[in-house]
Design a protein around this motif. Structure first.
Motif, PDB file in Angstrom:
ATOM      1  N   PHE A  55      -7.326  -4.617   3.020  1.00 20.21           N
ATOM      2  CA  PHE A  55      -6.126  -4.200   3.509  1.00 20.21           C
ATOM      3  C   PHE A  55      -6.260  -4.809   4.980  1.00 20.21           C
ATOM      4  O   PHE A  55      -5.273  -5.440   5.448  1.00 20.21           O
ATOM      5  N   GLY A  76       1.541 -12.832   5.159  1.00 21.84           N
ATOM      6  CA  GLY A  76       0.340 -12.803   5.017  1.00 21.84           C
ATOM      7  C   GLY A  76      -0.088 -14.131   4.228  1.00 21.84           C
ATOM      8  O   GLY A  76      -1.492 -14.540   4.553  1.00 21.84           O
ATOM      9  N   LEU A  87       3.636  -5.329  -3.213  1.00 19.11           N
ATOM     10  CA  LEU A  87       3.911  -5.621  -1.734  1.00 19.11           C
ATOM     11  C   LEU A  87       5.353  -5.147  -1.508  1.00 19.11           C
ATOM     12  O   LEU A  87       5.862  -4.740  -0.480  1.00 19.11           O
ATOM     13  N   TYR A 115      -3.992  -8.140   4.441  1.00 25.50           N
ATOM     14  CA  TYR A 115      -2.594  -7.873   4.490  1.00 25.50           C
ATOM     15  C   TYR A 115      -1.997  -7.752   5.615  1.00 25.50           C
ATOM     16  O   TYR A 115      -2.827  -7.386   6.697  1.00 25.50           O
ATOM     17  N   GLU A 130       1.377 -12.481  -0.421  1.00 30.68           N
ATOM     18  CA  GLU A 130      -0.180 -12.311  -0.154  1.00 30.68           C
ATOM     19  C   GLU A 130      -0.601 -11.500  -0.983  1.00 30.68           C
ATOM     20  O   GLU A 130      -0.512 -10.240  -1.380  1.00 30.68           O
ATOM     21  N   TYR A 154       1.868   1.004   2.800  1.00 31.52           N
ATOM     22  CA  TYR A 154       2.040   0.178   1.601  1.00 31.52           C
ATOM     23  C   TYR A 154       2.718   1.014   0.147  1.00 31.52           C
ATOM     24  O   TYR A 154       3.502   0.481  -0.356  1.00 31.52           O
ATOM     25  N   GLU A 178      -1.377 -11.098  -3.872  1.00 32.36           N
ATOM     26  CA  GLU A 178      -0.735 -10.541  -5.414  1.00 32.36           C
ATOM     27  C   GLU A 178      -0.377 -11.628  -6.073  1.00 32.36           C
ATOM     28  O   GLU A 178      -0.868 -11.785  -7.208  1.00 32.36           O
TER      29      GLU A 178
END
Ligand code: SF4
Ligand SMILES: [Zn+2]
Lengths: 255, 566, 430
Positions: free
Chosen positions: B536, C133, B122, B540, B337, B547, B339
């Motif tokens: 997504f 997020g 990200l 996200y 987030e 992205y 990840e």
């Protein structure tokens, strides 16, 4: 060796001069003294009259006298390790940074960061001192570590921030947050103070006047006699698992 | 095209099988060639040690986490300031230097290629921006997948092909180079403040264990034919007794690639601890090294700790929090987030500290115990174990028992009972050092085919010439000379140009970013996959179209396209 | 024509889901945007040519002349200040940093007058944070402390917190609790499950009390702290510890009130303490859309997020000394370049007077309050609408701003590059 530095009047007196080379050590070693005036580097003589009398064989024999308008001269006495510096008027920021020995006497007032990260030696300021007197650097965890600072007047905010050693005596008042994050050393404030010792973890602080807006997370330990006077003894800062000692003659909470 | 002829170079080039030969090297443009013309600029190497440019296969120099290490540490910034000089910009920072600081100092050590150890997809744009300002080394980004929801969902469904497709889409989108797993499962658990303590423990959110993630990622990696293997930061970093977890992890690894390892385990020093707590903390370098010796499918790097101040920064959020509780100093954390996570704290490794002393010994032991230098590469996990400027000292320690003993005498006295180091007599030779600092890296990363890590015609002209005459120095006794020699090259040549001379960068330079693009059949193109798109859209906070790292960030770059089994 | 997923070049939320309807290179309408962003996209009126004061009067000049004059002003200066930066992209900021380094300037951004204290606090104790997020998907407790998202970051609550769809949140209305802390009952207080009203200047004290309570040391806390009853604090401390994921957002209410960075430090330390019990994060509500980007750029290039003095050939950083307001109050700068900000609109009077007294140049598309203080103004393309580049969201996520309108105006980056080139030429020619 007696060194007299007399700053001349400048067309633009507001441009700061950085003079970290003004230390007894540099004169003892007969170094060429370069200073920064804004973004230019110039020899000290371009801005001041310089008179050197006598010889010196050890640092203890070097005495520097600064005259003229030195209120914008920064970093005088940085890393000073012996000898003396006397300033007739006011002095700019960072006087006595990292000082480890010798003595600085300021007959006027000092700007911010007086004695920053000092390790030893003595500073005596007859006027007031600005913010961050006897404190540390940004992000640093240890401020003043040793030596002594005495201010006859008052000091600004954040005095003795991060202090971890040495002794400080302030005859007047302090601004906000004196001794914030204190970790050691002894600080005595003869006047009033505000939010003193916030987040302290160790060390000792005395407030002979009134401690305004006391931090609410200090544990009351009772009344004790110190110096012939009665003080409220607090320990804290409990919020920070601290075990420091704070003695105040009077105090108020913001309720 | 500009030509250079290096005369009288004393070459060690392990990949080409050259172990100390006096020879000439001709360079034309960016490559090494058979011979140069009369017009070539001649550099007399005077018999100095000449190696392929150094490659750091695991370092943290660029990106969100690294920059936050700078941002939060003005005290570290002021500890390493240099002024503008010639083409050199100002630099700041000791353990986390500014981008120019990293680039100049690495170049002075002869390094021409850096692999950023952990890039959160990200925030990939940030890493690429910093690459641009690290001009004297080529850049590669290990891309974090440990907590990638798309990939984890696919693995949970048992669909390795889909996992591979998601990895392919992501690497291509963020211009990444390899799959990095940091504390797999642990970073997801850290999303709610928890951690994972065993590779067979179920992780939250997904019906998976770290072992499932590691095995799945290894298979997906090989389906995509990526140049590098999975690059793993094992679970339980830094905890006493974690060596069993490390060995258990190595047991999971099949041998499925004949050109290189199937798993690269990074900073294994931090994963070779014995004891049940800090009280009986001890070295378990021996069983770990033995395991590596019997596992040709595994390559590790040291993660050596050196004494002094540094800053630790990893994607391993929970581990950094534990360190914070130990040191009670500053602590930063940054979860990303869907990840991964990350954490940063400053540390000071002290000789008076028993645990620190043992850590120092373990890193060296791994390098001395692993028989094959191609399987144990030299790193400090910069700056976690120490800033990379300590590499010359580490080389000297590995080459000199006398130096090790001298150092050992200054560390915590109880260390002796907890580590095997004093009994190890091995002294590495010049060739082994060359393997552990460049050739081994090139092979492990799978970039020999790109012209990296060797000095024969066709290779990229990345060369380090050290003021060391190997026949005039006895490294076991004259370790000071080894340190001095490796601290400052005579010449560092990058892509056919002298970029650094006796410690100073002499040109602005321009680096190349290498990234991979697996060729994926249309059915597996995640760009059009409804479930992936929904992930997504719903979870996200960045639009899927915004992205990917745009072309603009790539300046000079090289795309490694791979054929896949998808 | 419609262009989708355009990032909004207004506030630190950097919403990247804006749809813009265009016709003939003009913006007709904007969708998904809040009123603040809308106003930015639809703003009209700009400066058409560079202008310079000659004999006290504004005259139109060529770009070449304006750049020449700017280069001369900056080369002659002994203490030049380069200020602003938050309204432009990283690609331009990079040129600005190189310029500052080359001429030995002071460089500072609008951070200096907003979240400067947050950075000082982070430099003392670090920053337990996360991307937005994480909050959206996980937070069951959201705390807004000294900020008013409804007014300053209108889509913060709907995109990232209270009303956002979250993976672990079944029902955003009932599953997320909201606490608002402020000195007065703001709009946000109405939607809060718990509102804490603090006496002005009392944030630090309340934070200390909460920290002690989280440590189980309620005993030392007095019955009331800065206007807040001990019972309420105990209730809040317990809410915090019971949360699965708590997220604190703070704004100028705590950074700009008495005590400044110590307030933020205390809030961070409260969050760090809470992490021993559960998951907690804290984040600053950054203002300008790319205020964070300048901090990032200056940090990777010079090591510090703002307020850097290059005058001695190295980077020196010391907020309080090298920060714009302090510098201007001490009348140090003898020339000033303002870019992508409008100090004339909100700086204290004494500082504005000094800017007017020295040669000041502004690079900005529009005539604004700062224009009145300038000698030269150079109009440029509007970043994020007419010029592309990188911006960093308040949580550090980098997003590429788009160019959706063609323009003949040069970009910030181009103007800065031309100034650098001109300064080099002047130096070379002596
Ligand atoms: S909240 Fe901020 S970024 Fe989002 S649309 Fe409104 S002004 Fe733009
Ligand atoms: Zn690492």
């Amino acid at each position: 060796m007696n060194v007299t530095i007399t700053f001349r009047n400048r067309t633009n007196p507001f441009i700061p001069i950085e003079a970290e080379m003004i230390t007894p050590d540099a004169f003892l070693q007969d170094k060429e003294i370069l200073v920064g005036e804004g973004n230019r580097t110039v020899p000290l003589e371009a801005l001041a009259d310089l008179v050197i009398e006598g010889d010196g064989f050890s640092i203890e024999e070097v005495d520097i006298l600064i005259r003229g308008d030195s209120s914008r001269v920064k970093r005088v006495g940085e890393y000073m390790n012996g000898g003396t510096i006397t300033i007739e008027g006011d002095i700019g920021m960072h006087c006595g940074n990292f000082m480890s020995g010798g003595r600085i006497e300021i007959l006027g007032s000092a700007e911010g960061w007086l004695g920053r990260e000092m390790q030893g030696g003595e500073i005596l300021c007859h006027g007031d001192a600005g913010d961050y007197c006897a404190s540390g650097y940004r992000g640093g965890r240890r401020g003043m570590r040793g030596g002594s600072v005495e201010v006859i007047g008052s000091v600004g905010d954040f005095a003795c921030e991060h202090i971890s050693g040495g002794e400080v005596l302030i005859h007047g008042n302090t601004g906000d947050y004196a001794c914030a994050e204190m970790k050691g050393g002894t600080v005595t404030i003869l006047g009033d103070s505000s939010r003193v010792c916030a987040n302290m973890s160790a060390g000792t602080c005395y407030v002979y006047g009134s401690a305004e807006e006391m931090i609410p997370t200090f544990e009351k330990k009772g009344i004790v006699d110190h110096d012939g006077l009665l003080f409220h003894h607090f320990m804290g800062d409990v919020a920070n698992r601290g075990r420091g000692h704070l003695y105040v003659a009077r105090y108020t909470y913001l309720q | 095209m500009a030509e250079i002829l290096l005369k009288n170079a004393y070459v060690i080039d392990p990949i080409s099988g050259i172990n100390g030969e006096l020879m000439d090297i001709a360079i034309s443009g960016s490559r090494i060639v058979e011979e140069a013309s009369q017009k070539a600029e001649v550099i007399d190497c005077q018999g100095y040690l000449t190696l392929p440019g150094g490659i750091d296969s695991h370092t943290h120099t660029s990106g969100t986490k690294v920059n936050f290490g700078r941002y939060m540490s003005p005290e570290d910034m002021r500890a390493g300031r240099t002024a503008r000089r010639g083409p050199m910009h100002i630099t700041s920072g000791y353990s986390v230097p500014t981008t120019y600081g990293n680039s100049y100092r690495y170049s002075a050590l002869g390094y021409t290629t850096l692999i950023e150890g952990a890039m959160a997809p990200l925030e990939a744009r940030h890493t690429h921006e910093e690459f641009k300002f690290t001009p004297l080394q080529d850049s590669f980004a290990n891309t974090l997948f440990d907590g990638n929801w798309g990939m984890l969902r696919a693995l949970e469904e048992g669909d390795i092909t889909r996992a591979a497709a998601i990895i392919a889409w992501t690497l291509t989108a963020v211009k990444g180079f390899a799959i990095k797993l940091t504390n797999p499962g642990g970073t997801e658990a850290w999303g709610f403040g928890k951690n994972i303590s065993c590779i067979n423990e179920k992780i939250p959110t997904f019906d998976l264990t770290p072992a499932d993630i590691i095995k799945g990622a290894i298979r997906a990696n090989e389906m995509l034919h990526l140049p590098h293997s999975v690059h793993l930061h094992c679970n339980n970093l830094g905890t006493p007794g974690n060596y069993t977890c490390t060995i258990g992890t190595f047991d999971l690894v099949p041998d499925i690639n004949d050109k290189r390892q199937s798993l690269y385990a990074t900073h294994v020093q931090f994963h070779s601890y014995g004891g049940s707590g800090w009280g009986d903390f001890c070295s378990k370098s021996e069983p770990v090294a033995r395991k590596v010796d019997f596992s040709p499918q595994i390559v590790i790097d040291m993660g050596q700790v050196m004494f002094g101040r540094t800053t630790t920064m990893t994607a391993d959020g929970p581990m950094e929090f534990n360190l914070y509780r130990l040191h009670h100093d500053k602590w930063s954390n940054h979860d990303v987030e869907l990840e991964t996570g990350s954490g940063i704290i400053p540390v000071n490794y002290r000789k008076k500290n028993l645990v620190n002393s043992i850590m120092w010994a373990i890193g060296l032991e791994l390098a001395l115990l692993v028989k094959n230098p191609w399987q144990c590469l030299l790193t400090t996990d910069n700056p976690n174990g120490a800033p990379f400027v300590k590499y010359p000292e580490i080389i000297a320690l590995l080459m000199s028992k006398q130096y090790r003993d001298a150092e050992f005498a200054t560390i915590h006295p109880d260390t002796e009972k907890r580590v095997p180091l004093p009994a190890l007599d091995r002294e590495l030779n010049w060739h082994e050092i060359a393997v552990m600092t460049r050739a081994g890296q090139a092979r492990a990363l799978g970039i020999i085919d790109l012209g990296k890590g060797y000095l024969m015609p066709g290779a990229e002209a990345d060369i380090a010439i050290y003021p060391i005459k190997t026949d005039e120095i006895d490294p076991s006794a004259e370790y000071e000379k080894v340190i001095a020699g490796f601290s400052r090259t005579e010449y560092t040549i990058k892509r056919g140009r002298v970029v650094s001379r006796r410690g100073d960068a002499i040109i602005d330079g321009e680096n190349t970013t290498y990234w991979v693009k697996p060729k994926v059949p249309a059915v597996y193109d995640m760009q059009h996959d409804p479930a992936f798109i929904e992930l997504f859209e719903r979870y996200y906070t960045v639009r899927m179209s915004n992205y990917p790292v745009q072309e603009e960030y790539l300046h000079r770059n090289y795309c490694i396209e791979t054929e896949t089994d998808l | 024509m419609e262009i989708r997923d355009v990032p909004c070049p207004f506030c630190g939320c950097l919403c990247d889901d804006i749809s813009v309807r265009l016709d003939d290179n003009r913006i007709l309408g904007v969708e998904n945007c809040c009123t603040l962003g809308n106003a930015k996209f639809l703003s009209k009126g700009r400066l058409q040519h560079p202008i310079m004061r000659k004999n006290g009067k504004w005259v139109e000049v060529s770009y070449e002349e304006a750049i020449d004059e700017t280069a001369r002003i900056l080369s002659d200066a002994v203490r030049p200040l380069l200020y602003g930066w938050s309204g432009t992209v990283g690609e331009a900021q990079v040129v600005g940093v190189h310029l500052g380094e080359e001429i030995g300037a002071l460089i500072d951004s609008t951070t200096s007058v907003c979240h400067n204290p947050s950075i000082l606090a982070i430099q003392e104790v670090g920053h337990p944070g996360c991307t937005l997020g994480q909050v959206k998907n996980r937070a069951d407790l959201v705390i807004y402390w000294g900020c008013n998202p409804i007014e300053a970051h209108p889509r913060h609550m709907s995109r990232y917190t209270t009303y956002a769809d979250g993976y672990f949140i079944d029902n955003t209305v009932t599953d997320r609790k909201v606490i608002v802390v402020d000195i007065r009952r703001s709009e946000g207080a109405k939607v809060a499950d718990e509102f804490i009203q603090i006496k002005p200047g009392g944030d630090y004290l309340v934070l200390s009390a909460l920290r002690a309570m989280v440590r189980g040391r309620d005993d030392v806390v007095p019955d009331s702290v800065a206007g807040v009853k001990k019972e309420q604090l105990q209730r809040v401390a317990s809410l915090m510890q019971k949360a699965k994921f708590g997220a604190v957002f703070f704004g100028l209410g705590i950074t700009m009130s008495r005590g400044k960075y110590k307030n933020v430090r205390n809030a961070i330390e409260l969050v760090s303490e809470l992490n021993r019990k559960t998951k907690f994060t804290i984040s600053a509500m950054r203002g300008h859309f790319n205020v964070y980007g300048f901090n990032e750029v200056l940090t990777w290039m010079a090591g510090y997020p703002f307020a850097v003095d290059f005058s001695r050939g190295i980077a020196f950083y010391n907020p309080g000394e090298t920060t714009v307001i302090d510098l201007l109050e001490r009348k140090e700068p003898d020339a000033c370049l303002v870019i992508a900000s409008d100090p004339g609109a909100h700086f204290p009077k004494s500082t504005i007077e000094h800017m007017a007294a020295i040669p000041t140049v502004q690079i900005d598309p529009c005539v604004n309050a700062t224009t009145a203080l300038c000698q030269v103004q150079i109009p440029v393309a509007i970043t994020g609408i007419e010029a592309a580049g990188t911006a960093y969201r308040m949580d550090g996520v980098p997003i590429r701003m788009k160019k959706i309108i063609e323009t003949n105006f040069p970009t910030d980056q181009e103007i800065l590059e031309r100034i650098v080139t001109r300064i080099r030429e002047m130096k070379r020619d002596g």
